[in-house]
Design an enzyme around this catalytic site. Structure first.
Site, PDB file in Angstrom:
ATOM      1  N   TYR A  18      26.132  37.739  48.624  1.00  0.00           N
ATOM      2  CA  TYR A  18      27.260  37.999  47.735  1.00  0.00           C
ATOM      3  C   TYR A  18      27.732  36.689  47.109  1.00  0.00           C
ATOM      4  CZ  TYR A  18      31.777  39.819  46.139  1.00  0.00           C
ATOM      5  OH  TYR A  18      32.857  40.172  45.370  1.00  0.00           O
ATOM      6  N   HIS A  22      27.514  35.502  43.063  1.00  0.00           N
ATOM      7  CA  HIS A  22      28.718  35.110  42.324  1.00  0.00           C
ATOM      8  C   HIS A  22      28.648  33.653  41.860  1.00  0.00           C
ATOM      9  CE1 HIS A  22      30.412  38.960  43.435  1.00  0.00           C
ATOM     10  NE2 HIS A  22      31.363  38.719  42.546  1.00  0.00           N
ATOM     11  N   TYR A  41      40.640  34.276  38.592  1.00  0.00           N
ATOM     12  CA  TYR A  41      40.103  35.352  39.428  1.00  0.00           C
ATOM     13  C   TYR A  41      39.495  34.726  40.665  1.00  0.00           C
ATOM     14  CZ  TYR A  41      37.586  39.842  40.161  1.00  0.00           C
ATOM     15  OH  TYR A  41      37.106  41.048  40.648  1.00  0.00           O
ATOM     16  N   TRP A  76      26.298  44.790  36.292  1.00  0.00           N
ATOM     17  CA  TRP A  76      26.746  43.960  37.411  1.00  0.00           C
ATOM     18  C   TRP A  76      27.013  44.825  38.640  1.00  0.00           C
ATOM     19  CZ3 TRP A  76      26.674  39.027  38.735  1.00  0.00           C
ATOM     20  CH2 TRP A  76      27.471  38.600  39.799  1.00  0.00           C
ATOM     21  N   TRP A  77      27.684  45.945  38.437  1.00  0.00           N
ATOM     22  CA  TRP A  77      27.941  46.835  39.570  1.00  0.00           C
ATOM     23  C   TRP A  77      26.642  47.334  40.183  1.00  0.00           C
ATOM     24  CZ3 TRP A  77      32.341  50.055  36.911  1.00  0.00           C
ATOM     25  CH2 TRP A  77      33.519  49.299  36.913  1.00  0.00           C
TER      26      TRP A  77
END
Length: 108
Positions: A18, A22, A41, A76-77
């Site tokens: 993960y 990112h 963010y 992306w999802w």
């Protein structure tokens, strides 16, 4: 400006991947988020529970409504679906499951 916070859930054993994905966030996705008024963010992880805690600042008026329908967001999802809890039957599919967080303290 408004601050929004929420929780998501990683599958066990996926924290490193993960983080890696990112660290290489797609430039067109970052541009989409900025165009929607999102800034600052941040995502944090609890390594014991694999819970993700996200916090972001949104410009007013809130322009995030169309994000779920943007093709780059949906890609992306799909790209992240193997790492986290998602809604595979949602519209659009593979949207990460989110639980809103309520503010309880702020030190300006």
């Amino acid at each position: 400006m408004a601050v929004h916070a929420f929780r998501m859930q990683l599958k066990p054993g996926t924290i490193a991947e993960y983080r890696r994905r990112h660290d290489a966030i797609w430039p067109d996705l970052a541009a989409l988020l900025r165009a929607a008024g999102i800034s600052d963010y941040r995502i944090f992880v609890d390594p014991q529970s694999h819970a993700l805690f996200a916090c972001l600042t949104v410009a007013e008026p809130d322009r995030r409504g169309g994000l779920a329908h943007a093709p780059v967001m949906q890609r992306w999802w799909d790209h992240m679906a193997d790492l986290m809890e998602v809604d595979p039957a949602g519209t659009p599919p593979n949207r990460p499951r989110e639980w809103p967080l309520e503010p309880v303290f702020h030190l300006p």
